[in-house]
Design a protein around this motif. Structure first.
Motif, PDB file in Angstrom:
ATOM      1  N   PHE A  95       0.802  -1.225   0.000  1.00  0.00           N
ATOM      2  CA  PHE A  95       0.000   0.000   0.000  1.00  0.00           C
ATOM      3  C   PHE A  95       0.838   1.279   0.000  1.00  0.00           C
ATOM      4  O   PHE A  95       0.313   2.369  -0.100  1.00  0.00           O
ATOM      5  N   PHE A  96       2.162   1.126   0.190  1.00  0.00           N
ATOM      6  CA  PHE A  96       3.013   2.319   0.185  1.00  0.00           C
ATOM      7  C   PHE A  96       3.754   2.464  -1.144  1.00  0.00           C
ATOM      8  O   PHE A  96       4.369   3.483  -1.412  1.00  0.00           O
ATOM      9  N   GLN A  97       3.754   1.386  -1.969  1.00  0.00           N
ATOM     10  CA  GLN A  97       4.520   1.438  -3.217  1.00  0.00           C
ATOM     11  C   GLN A  97       3.631   1.252  -4.451  1.00  0.00           C
ATOM     12  O   GLN A  97       3.751   1.990  -5.414  1.00  0.00           O
ATOM     13  N   ASN A  98       2.719   0.261  -4.371  1.00  0.00           N
ATOM     14  CA  ASN A  98       2.003  -0.120  -5.579  1.00  0.00           C
ATOM     15  C   ASN A  98       0.609   0.499  -5.687  1.00  0.00           C
ATOM     16  O   ASN A  98       0.219   0.998  -6.723  1.00  0.00           O
ATOM     17  N   ASP A  99      -0.138   0.446  -4.579  1.00  0.00           N
ATOM     18  CA  ASP A  99      -1.535   0.874  -4.656  1.00  0.00           C
ATOM     19  C   ASP A  99      -1.811   1.960  -3.624  1.00  0.00           C
ATOM     20  O   ASP A  99      -1.997   1.680  -2.440  1.00  0.00           O
ATOM     21  N   PHE A 100      -1.780   3.228  -4.073  1.00  0.00           N
ATOM     22  CA  PHE A 100      -1.962   4.330  -3.121  1.00  0.00           C
ATOM     23  C   PHE A 100      -3.433   4.563  -2.779  1.00  0.00           C
ATOM     24  O   PHE A 100      -3.737   5.306  -1.860  1.00  0.00           O
ATOM     25  N   SER A 101      -4.331   3.951  -3.506  1.00  0.00           N
ATOM     26  CA  SER A 101      -5.752   4.172  -3.237  1.00  0.00           C
ATOM     27  C   SER A 101      -6.108   3.762  -1.803  1.00  0.00           C
ATOM     28  O   SER A 101      -6.891   4.431  -1.125  1.00  0.00           O
TER      29      SER A 101
END
Lengths: 343, 245
Positions: free
Chosen positions: A98-104
């Motif tokens: 969640f900190f690199q790939n998917d910021f949603s």
């Protein structure tokens, strides 16, 4: 400043949070088509409960350094990051997902984190207010009880048994040797007893009545102490009818005898003076006894004074005063200042 | 056995007892009377009486203190108007006492007991008196407050707490606040340690004014007070004081 408690009942808080998280997961699942319900639930619950956990573990510690409302922000942030890390592991196996790939996820979590924070802190504040109110009520109750206790103590202290029996012995002794003095003493004792019975019912008397009681008391003490006691009462007669609460002058006169004159082998004098001072009337009780440096320890000299002070505060609020000072060359002066207008 | 002294700070009561004794115990010779502790001690030394009638409350030395200084063979009868605590102690140890106003019948009983009694148990009496005579304490009882010309006196019984204020000290009572020209360290030395606790470098609190003490994670205590609204913080150094609370 009092320490705020974030979590009085952790089980309850965790349950509420659970319901909140369930709601968020369902909403996100319904409005987006990106992930399965299971993924949404996992992420949502790990974030929510991580924040709860952070408050539970760090709440007390953080408040050592920050005020409770400011402290809640870093705790929430910390719980949020921790929850996202767990969420990442649960879904993809990578803590950094969640900190690199998917910021949603980060954006949504931050948004709901803030919403949750506002909701929960409002609730906490409401609870705090309710608790403060309860405490204030308790305080009022305590104050009332204190006033009552003081009243009872004052009533009990009106006629001391030691004084009563001593006076009766003196009368017994005088009946044969000096019948007139015996009769006079009985009259004075009657005045005292009658006034103390009356005072339990009457709220306000006058300066003159209060000084008559003091005079009766001093006359008895004079018989008892023989040559060791002299007294004068110097009244501004225009003040005679000024209303005065009972049990203010008498305890001070008794104090002057008990702790001032009586411990001195050669005795002393008591001067009572009343005078007008603007909208106030001052009643001064001065003794020439041992004063503050007397070597004879007479315990409890402060209790009588404390009672008078408390009584003044209850009856007159800030407008009345009791001031103690040293008499010259020795002894003490107690002066009460009360508004002429009464309470 | 036929000599006695009477000690009472009230001359009327000395006369009253002397008069009764003259009627009920005519062979008794009253060697002298005294109205305070100092006179009584001189009288005892000079006369060596067989019996001493001692009032308990007197200026200077109390009757209890005089009893301690009596010669071995002198028998003591305490006379008191109302002194529940002492009277209970006398009852327990069979020490003779009279209650004022002294009645003829009670005095008669006392006289016959004195006549038949060999001697009083001195050790028991001394032991009893040790418990009754208040220990001499020279702790501070009055505080002179105020920085200008008018000094006010505040009784230590009224103090809720003291707070250091640069080189002076603030004194807080339930209703007022005063300033004392004394450092908190000097005050601590003069106060009764059983009544006042230092809870902080700059703070002394009256023990019976502490309503509750709550500990935080760093070992400091937050105190609420009975008669003032503010709360006080102790430093961790003085935390041991509240362990038992």
């Amino acid at each position: 400043m009092a320490e705020a408690r974030y979590m009085d009942n952790p089980l309850r808080t965790f349950t509420y949070t659970g319901v909140f998280c369930l709601g968020i997961a369902l909403v996100i699942w319904l409005v987006s088509d990106s992930a399965s319900l299971w993924v949404n639930l996992a992420v949502s619950f790990s974030i929510g409960w991580s924040i709860n956990l952070a408050f539970l573990l760090l709440g007390g510690l953080m408040q050592q350094f920050l005020n409770p409302y400011v402290a809640a922000i870093p705790i929430t942030a910390l719980g949020l990051c921790f929850g996202l890390t767990i969420g990442g592991v649960l879904i993809t196996g990578s803590p950094w997902y969640f900190f690199q790939n998917d910021f949603s996820g980060l954006v949504l979590a931050a948004f709901f984190g803030i919403v949750g924070f506002v909701l929960f802190s409002t609730r906490a504040r409401l609870e705090q207010t309710a608790a403060d109110l309860a405490r204030a009520n308790l305080e009022t109750e305590r104050q009332e009880r204190l006033v009552m206790e003081t009243e009872i103590k004052l009533l009990q202290a009106q006629i001391e048994p030691h004084f009563l029996f001593n006076t009766l012995s003196n009368v017994a002794g005088l009946i044969r040797t000096d019948p007139e003095a015996a009769e006079e003493t009985l009259h004075n004792l009657t005045t005292l007893l009658r006034s103390s019975l009356k005072r339990t019912r009457e709220a306000v008397t006058t300066i003159q009545q209060e000084l008559d009681i003091a005079r009766a008391y001093l006359e008895i003490q004079k018989i008892r102490m023989q040559g060791r006691l002299e007294y004068t009462i110097d009244i501004d007669s225009s003040l005679n009818d000024v209303p005065l609460q009972p049990l203010l002058v008498q305890p001070l006169v008794e104090n002057a005898i008990k702790h001032g004159i009586d411990p001195m082998e050669d005795g002393g004098t008591i001067h009572i003076t009343t005078r007008a001072n603007g909208p106030y009337v001052e009643i001064e009780i001065a003794d020439t006894g041992g004063g503050p440096d007397t070597s004879t320890p007479t315990a409890g000299s402060g209790t009588g004074l404390m009672n008078v002070r408390k009584r003044l505060a209850t009856l007159y609020g800030d407008t009345a005063q009791l001031v103690l000072s040293e008499n010259s060359p020795r002894g003490m002066i107690a002066c009460i200042k009360v508004p002429v207008a009464g309470t | 056995m036929n000599t006695a002294i009477i000690v009472d700070d009230e001359q009327n009561l000395v006369d009253y007892l002397a008069d009764k004794l003259a009627r009920l115990w005519p062979e008794l010779e009253v060697l002298g009377t005294a109205n305070n502790g100092r006179q009584a001690l001189a009288l005892v030394k000079e006369e060596q009486p067989d019996v001493a009638f001692l009032d308990i409350h007197m200026p200077g030395l109390s009757g209890l203190q005089i009893a301690e200084a009596l010669p071995q063979d002198t028998k003591v009868v305490f006379v008191t108007a109302f002194d529940q605590f002492a009277v209970e102690a006398f009852e327990r140890s069979a020490v003779d006492y009279l209650l004022k106003p002294v009645s003829d019948s009670r005095l008669q009983t006392c006289i016959s007991r004195l006549k038949t009694m060999d001697r009083q148990n001195r050790e028991e009496l001394v032991k009893l008196l040790k418990g009754l005579v208040p220990q001499e304490q020279n702790y501070l009882r009055w505080i002179r407050t105020g920085l200008d010309d008018t000094t006010h006196l505040v009784s230590t019984d009224e103090v809720v707490y003291f707070k250091a204020d640069q080189k002076y000290t603030s004194v807080f009572t339930p209703t007022n606040e005063y300033l004392v020209r004394k450092s908190i360290k000097d005050l601590e030395d003069e106060l009764d340690p059983a009544q006042f606790w230092r809870i902080h470098r700059g703070m002394i609190v009256r023990v019976d004014q502490i309503e509750s003490a709550r500990r935080d994670l760093r070992g400091r205590y937050t105190l609420t007070l009975r008669e003032r609204d503010e709360t006080l913080r102790s430093s961790a150094t003085y935390g041991h004081l509240f362990k038992q609370m």
